[in-house]
Motif scaffolding. Structure first.
Motif, PDB file in Angstrom:
ATOM      1  N   GLN A 139       5.368  -2.640   0.667  1.00  0.00           N
ATOM      2  CA  GLN A 139       6.335  -1.699   1.252  1.00  0.00           C
ATOM      3  C   GLN A 139       7.739  -2.263   1.331  1.00  0.00           C
ATOM      4  OE1 GLN A 139       4.571  -0.793   5.035  1.00  0.00           O
ATOM      5  NE2 GLN A 139       3.727   1.152   4.297  1.00  0.00           N
ATOM      6  N   SER A 140       7.854  -3.571   1.521  1.00  0.00           N
ATOM      7  CA  SER A 140       9.183  -4.139   1.757  1.00  0.00           C
ATOM      8  C   SER A 140      10.087  -3.958   0.538  1.00  0.00           C
ATOM      9  CB  SER A 140       9.081  -5.622   2.128  1.00  0.00           C
ATOM     10  OG  SER A 140       8.613  -6.363   1.034  1.00  0.00           O
ATOM     11  N   ARG A 184       2.145  -4.391   3.751  1.00  0.00           N
ATOM     12  CA  ARG A 184       3.501  -4.671   4.228  1.00  0.00           C
ATOM     13  C   ARG A 184       4.352  -5.312   3.137  1.00  0.00           C
ATOM     14  NH1 ARG A 184       0.760  -5.214   8.961  1.00  0.00           N
ATOM     15  NH2 ARG A 184       0.189  -7.390   8.711  1.00  0.00           N
ATOM     16  N   ARG A 193       6.110   5.937  -0.412  1.00  0.00           N
ATOM     17  CA  ARG A 193       5.080   5.751   0.616  1.00  0.00           C
ATOM     18  C   ARG A 193       3.772   5.288  -0.016  1.00  0.00           C
ATOM     19  NH1 ARG A 193       1.696  10.624   1.905  1.00  0.00           N
ATOM     20  NH2 ARG A 193       1.853  11.937   0.059  1.00  0.00           N
ATOM     21  N   MET A 194       2.982   4.596   0.789  1.00  0.00           N
ATOM     22  CA  MET A 194       1.700   4.082   0.338  1.00  0.00           C
ATOM     23  C   MET A 194       0.650   5.178   0.488  1.00  0.00           C
ATOM     24  SD  MET A 194      -0.471   0.823   1.684  1.00  0.00           S
ATOM     25  CE  MET A 194      -0.868   1.610   3.220  1.00  0.00           C
ATOM     26  N   TRP A 242       0.822   3.829  -4.804  1.00  0.00           N
ATOM     27  CA  TRP A 242       2.147   4.053  -4.236  1.00  0.00           C
ATOM     28  C   TRP A 242       2.777   5.303  -4.833  1.00  0.00           C
ATOM     29  CZ3 TRP A 242       4.142   1.548  -0.255  1.00  0.00           C
ATOM     30  CH2 TRP A 242       5.487   1.735   0.051  1.00  0.00           C
TER      31      TRP A 242
END
Length: 116
Positions: free
Chosen positions: A72-73, A69, A78-79, A93
């Motif tokens: 991602q922020s 998380r 996308r992971m 990533w």
């Protein structure tokens, strides 16, 4: 005969409280001995290298979900996955346009260290 019975009964009556008191005393002694042995068992012993086994292994403390998380922020793309390497995390990533990068994350704090 009656006199003998009376004497025996008087003797038994006199002995019963003594046996009860002795039993209570043995119980108290036993409880005291058990508490002493428990104290001995609970007392820490100091041996060389004693705490080495008790310390946690060098595993990361940050939760992999929290790590994902945090990466991602504010980051477009996308992971692709999360792996643990040497106590840290590496998040693979994919950025828009197809570029793939490995992002290093501190395993203890969960702080992002940087992109490769």
């Amino acid at each position: 005969m009656m006199r003998i019975r009376a004497l025996l009964l008087a003797g038994l009556i006199a002995i019963v409280p003594l046996t009860d008191a002795a039993a209570q005393s043995r119980g108290r002694d036993r409880d005291r001995d058990e508490s002493r042995s428990q104290d001995r068992r609970e007392a820490p012993r100091n041996y060389p290298g004693q705490g080495l086994r008790d310390e946690p292994r060098s595993s990361p403390r940050a939760n992999p979900g929290d790590v994902a998380r945090r990466v991602q922020s504010g980051r477009p793309g996308r992971m692709l996955g999360v792996q643990e390497r040497g106590g840290d995390y590496v998040v693979r990533w994919e950025y828009p346009g197809g570029r793939v990068s490995d992002i290093q994350v501190d395993g203890r704090s969960g702080r992002v260290r940087g992109d490769d």
